[in-house]
Write a protein that holds these residues in place. Structure first.
Motif, PDB file in Angstrom:
ATOM      1  N   ALA A   1       0.830  -1.209   0.000  1.00  0.00           N
ATOM      2  CA  ALA A   1       0.000   0.000   0.000  1.00  0.00           C
ATOM      3  C   ALA A   1       0.865   1.261   0.000  1.00  0.00           C
ATOM      4  O   ALA A   1       0.580   2.227  -0.715  1.00  0.00           O
ATOM      5  CB  ALA A   1      -0.941   0.001   1.199  1.00  0.00           C
TER       6      ALA A   1
ATOM      7  N   TRP B   1       4.134   1.728  -1.076  1.00  0.00           N
ATOM      8  CA  TRP B   1       4.878   1.938  -2.315  1.00  0.00           C
ATOM      9  C   TRP B   1       3.952   2.234  -3.489  1.00  0.00           C
ATOM     10  O   TRP B   1       4.262   3.040  -4.351  1.00  0.00           O
ATOM     11  CB  TRP B   1       5.784   0.746  -2.615  1.00  0.00           C
ATOM     12  N   ARG B   2       2.770   1.623  -3.500  1.00  0.00           N
ATOM     13  CA  ARG B   2       1.811   1.834  -4.589  1.00  0.00           C
ATOM     14  C   ARG B   2       1.034   3.141  -4.396  1.00  0.00           C
ATOM     15  O   ARG B   2       0.981   3.974  -5.297  1.00  0.00           O
ATOM     16  CB  ARG B   2       0.846   0.654  -4.659  1.00  0.00           C
ATOM     17  N   ASP B   3       0.451   3.333  -3.221  1.00  0.00           N
ATOM     18  CA  ASP B   3      -0.490   4.433  -3.019  1.00  0.00           C
ATOM     19  C   ASP B   3       0.162   5.744  -2.611  1.00  0.00           C
ATOM     20  O   ASP B   3      -0.360   6.812  -2.925  1.00  0.00           O
ATOM     21  CB  ASP B   3      -1.536   4.043  -1.971  1.00  0.00           C
ATOM     22  N   ARG B   4       1.265   5.691  -1.920  1.00  0.00           N
ATOM     23  CA  ARG B   4       1.915   6.937  -1.485  1.00  0.00           C
ATOM     24  C   ARG B   4       3.069   7.352  -2.380  1.00  0.00           C
ATOM     25  O   ARG B   4       3.244   8.527  -2.658  1.00  0.00           O
ATOM     26  CB  ARG B   4       2.386   6.816  -0.044  1.00  0.00           C
TER      27      ARG B   4
ATOM     28  N   GLY C   1       3.717   5.784  -5.483  1.00  0.00           N
ATOM     29  CA  GLY C   1       3.249   5.732  -6.863  1.00  0.00           C
ATOM     30  C   GLY C   1       3.976   4.751  -7.750  1.00  0.00           C
ATOM     31  O   GLY C   1       3.914   4.853  -8.975  1.00  0.00           O
TER      32      GLY C   1
ATOM     33  N   GLU D   1       4.677   0.849  -9.254  1.00  0.00           N
ATOM     34  CA  GLU D   1       3.900  -0.350  -9.554  1.00  0.00           C
ATOM     35  C   GLU D   1       4.385  -1.479  -8.647  1.00  0.00           C
ATOM     36  O   GLU D   1       5.592  -1.687  -8.482  1.00  0.00           O
ATOM     37  CB  GLU D   1       4.100  -0.736 -11.017  1.00  0.00           C
TER      38      GLU D   1
ATOM     39  N   ASP E   1       1.447  -7.567  -6.062  1.00  0.00           N
ATOM     40  CA  ASP E   1       1.119  -8.043  -4.721  1.00  0.00           C
ATOM     41  C   ASP E   1       1.292  -9.553  -4.629  1.00  0.00           C
ATOM     42  O   ASP E   1       1.245 -10.263  -5.623  1.00  0.00           O
ATOM     43  CB  ASP E   1      -0.326  -7.646  -4.402  1.00  0.00           C
TER      44      ASP E   1
ATOM     45  N   ALA F   1       1.342  13.276  -0.303  1.00  0.00           N
ATOM     46  CA  ALA F   1       0.897  11.910  -0.035  1.00  0.00           C
ATOM     47  C   ALA F   1       1.134  11.516   1.423  1.00  0.00           C
ATOM     48  O   ALA F   1       0.943  10.359   1.795  1.00  0.00           O
ATOM     49  CB  ALA F   1       1.616  10.935  -0.967  1.00  0.00           C
TER      50      ALA F   1
END
Length: 121
Positions: A21, A23-26, A28, A30, A33, A80
């Protein structure tokens, strides 16, 4: 001489879903999982994020992300909710970047306490 066909790095984390979460959401990036997640890095490289129950954060920079503008990257990450680490006696500016002593660079921590950076080479 060693013959190789590929290479990747890895870092332990205390919780894989939390790391995914972050690395992906904050940040950005790819992320593929899974029980051992794969962080897809710019330029085609990758790093695995593997669980380690007795995880101890690395006390060195485990990942460097090259950016065109360190100040802009710091601002994007701040939006973020990711703030730079401020080290005593490192001469960091008001943004949290160290400049003029090598590449412009700012350091951060992931949720597991591993240190990573953005830098301009």
């Amino acid at each position: 001489m060693l013959t190789t066909t590929d290479a990747f790095s890895g870092m332990s984390v205390r919780d894989v879903p939390e790391a995914v979460a972050f690395w992906r959401d904050r940040v950005g990036l790819e992320v593929e999982d899974g029980p051992i997640a794969t962080l897809r890095l710019p330029g085609g490289a990758q790093a695995i994020l593997y669980p380690k129950p007795d995880h101890t954060p690395a006390d060195f920079t485990v990942l460097n992300l090259v950016v065109p503008d360190v100040a802009a990257a710091i601002r994007e990450l701040a939006e973020a909710g990711v703030e730079p680490i401020r080290y005593p006696d490192m001469g960091q500016d008001e943004d949290g970047a160290m400049r003029g002593r090598g590449p412009d660079i700012a350091w951060f921590e992931d949720p597991s306490g591993n240190i990573w950076s953005v830098l301009r080479t």
